[in-house]
Design a protein around this motif. Structure first.
Motif, PDB file in Angstrom:
ATOM      1  N   ASP A 262      18.281  45.583  80.902  1.00 31.37           N
ATOM      2  CA  ASP A 262      18.762  44.757  79.799  1.00 31.37           C
ATOM      3  C   ASP A 262      18.391  45.328  78.431  1.00 31.37           C
ATOM      4  OD1 ASP A 262      16.070  44.221  79.622  1.00 31.37           O
ATOM      5  OD2 ASP A 262      16.235  42.075  80.068  1.00 31.37           O
TER       6      ASP A 262
ATOM      7  N   ALA B 212      23.398  38.327  77.754  1.00 33.69           N
ATOM      8  CA  ALA B 212      23.499  39.405  76.771  1.00 33.69           C
ATOM      9  C   ALA B 212      23.298  38.880  75.354  1.00 33.69           C
ATOM     10  CB  ALA B 212      24.858  40.102  76.901  1.00 33.69           C
TER      11      ALA B 212
ATOM     12  N   ALA C 162      23.757  46.605  78.090  1.00 32.32           N
ATOM     13  CA  ALA C 162      24.347  45.677  79.061  1.00 32.32           C
ATOM     14  C   ALA C 162      25.019  44.523  78.321  1.00 32.32           C
ATOM     15  CB  ALA C 162      23.271  45.145  79.998  1.00 32.32           C
ATOM     16  N   ASP C 163      26.339  44.533  78.303  1.00 28.25           N
ATOM     17  CA  ASP C 163      27.116  43.539  77.565  1.00 28.25           C
ATOM     18  C   ASP C 163      28.458  43.391  78.267  1.00 28.25           C
ATOM     19  OD1 ASP C 163      29.294  43.071  75.199  1.00 28.25           O
ATOM     20  OD2 ASP C 163      27.374  42.131  74.668  1.00 28.25           O
TER      21      ASP C 163
ATOM     22  N   CYS D 281      24.842  42.027  82.246  1.00 23.04           N
ATOM     23  CA  CYS D 281      26.052  42.036  81.420  1.00 23.04           C
ATOM     24  C   CYS D 281      26.677  40.650  81.259  1.00 23.04           C
ATOM     25  CB  CYS D 281      27.094  42.990  82.021  1.00 23.04           C
ATOM     26  SG  CYS D 281      26.711  44.739  81.825  1.00 23.04           S
TER      27      CYS D 281
END
Length: 415
Positions: free
Chosen positions: A361, A101, A56-57, A96
């Protein structure tokens, strides 16, 4: 203290090891007929302590439409009538956000460094053969913009203790000659000399034997945990088909089985299975890589395991379904032959499809539950092997009443 570990995958086994080293009387309950037969069986094999950044970014968001709609994409979403799937996806999108992140990446790098040190100590202390090599890792990029972004990120990782070098395509081939035929595809690569590789299944089997022979750990195979017996907000026993197993403390390390077990106790874990695939083939000397390689464009990893080569990749958000198994394995084979066409005999490759227990995450779930003596060590996704030893040390510290070397609140199931 009597401690019962639920699960004999790499996370459960390393937990039992740290607890036994602390002097506890340890029992392991495992539903399968042997150790490390689920997600630990044929994973990517890379021990990538500097590459534990969350899936998640913000950078993934522009790619999501293509990844989710194209049948040959590395990441696929297969919609299901499953509330857990949609809840997980929404949490993934929320994770995200840039600031979150970045914080997650730093926390995971800290856990990765702890895990590296713990594994090194285990390897030095115990005679375990699992095709372990400190061979470094080369992440290759096909897109110049992605390579430039990776070079900019090197300074960020250096602040966390990573030693990395940026290489052009020719330097990548000089480092790993097996990439010679793929050189025209490459924009460059990032080399991290400190990364490692090993066979997670062999490690698990060897560690299980060591636990029994040297540390007196009792392992009950073919003994699935059906439910927990709770009295006065405390776990007193695990109920199995063969009877109740009582203990003073319990560690839930059941991977994908953790969520349904805890759900019966009113604890909803933010986990969902992400399907991945792997091939294992006899490597051809001089043509199979000896450095661990990640093809970032395809999201495929390559790890030498003795005379064999492990190839793993893909993420499917499809629950426990294996409907796409043969088609996805064929795609993985084609993608591997594109970059390492002569690495080995692909026709005789052993195939595997597994379900990684992942959080939105990417951080594992470590620490306390609402029940005083029931602990979590689960949800490691694709990083179970990499983070197992560090996670085990954290849990052992918490059970012993020692202050863990990192903030357990960051890994809480309630975060």
């Amino acid at each position: 203290m009597r401690v019962c570990v639920l699960g004999a995958g790499v996370v459960g086994l390393t937990s039992a090891y740290q607890l036994a080293r602390d002097g506890h009387d340890v029992t392991i309950l495992e539903g399968r007929d042997g150790a490390a037969l689920e997600t630990s069986f044929a994973n990517g094999g890379q021990l990538s302590y500097s590459y534990v950044a969350p899936l998640a970014d913000p950078s993934v968001l522009p790619h999501l439409p293509a990844w989710l709609l194209q049948r040959d994409s590395a990441l696929r979403f297969v919609p299901r009538l499953d509330v857990q799937q949609w809840r997980w996806c929404l949490s993934f999108l929320l994770a995200c956000r840039g600031s979150r992140a970045r914080q997650t990446a730093m926390e995971m790098l800290q856990l990765g460094a702890l895990s590296r040190d713990a594994l090194h100590e285990l390897v030095q202390r115990e005679a375990i053969d699992f095709n372990y090599v400190r061979n470094g890792k080369l992440v290759v990029y096909r897109d110049a913009q992605a390579f430039d972004a990776a070079r900019r990120k090197m300074a960020y990782l250096a602040a966390a203790g990573s030693d990395q070098r940026a290489l052009d395509a020719a330097a990548c081939v000089a480092l790993e000659p097996a990439l010679e035929r793929a050189q025209p595809l490459l924009a460059g690569g990032i080399h991290t000399p400190s990364e490692e590789a090993g066979d997670c299944y062999t490690f698990g089997v060897a560690l299980a034997g060591l636990l029994q022979a040297r540390y007196g750990v009792a392992i009950h195979y073919a003994t699935p945990v059906e439910s927990m017996i709770i009295e006065a907000a405390e776990a007193v026993a695990a109920r199995t088909p063969h009877g109740e197993i009582r203990a003073d403390a319990f560690v839930v390390a059941l991977g994908n089985g953790s969520a349904p077990l805890l759900r019966t106790l009113g604890v909803r874990l933010p986990m969902y299975p992400l399907t991945g695939y792997s091939l294992t083939l006899p490597g051809t000397p001089g043509h199979a890589p000896r450095v661990s390689v990640t093809d970032l464009h395809r999201k495929v990893v390559y790890a030498p395991l003795g005379e064999r080569l492990r190839i793993a990749g893909m993420v499917e958000i499809a629950g426990m379904s294996v409907a796409q198994r043969e088609r996805r394995l064929a795609l993985l084979r084609r993608q591997a032959q594109e970059i390492f066409p002569d690495a080995g005999d692909y026709a005789v490759a052993e195939t595997w499809c597994g379900h990684r227990p992942a959080t939105p995450d990417s951080k594992p779930l470590l620490g306390a539950t609402p029940y005083r003596n029931l602990w979590l060590n689960t949800g490691h996704g694709a990083l179970g092997f990499t983070l197992a030893c560090g996670s085990a040390r954290v849990i052992a510290d918490a059970i012993a009443g020692r202050t863990p070397p990192l903030d357990l609140g960051a890994y809480s199931w309630q975060r």
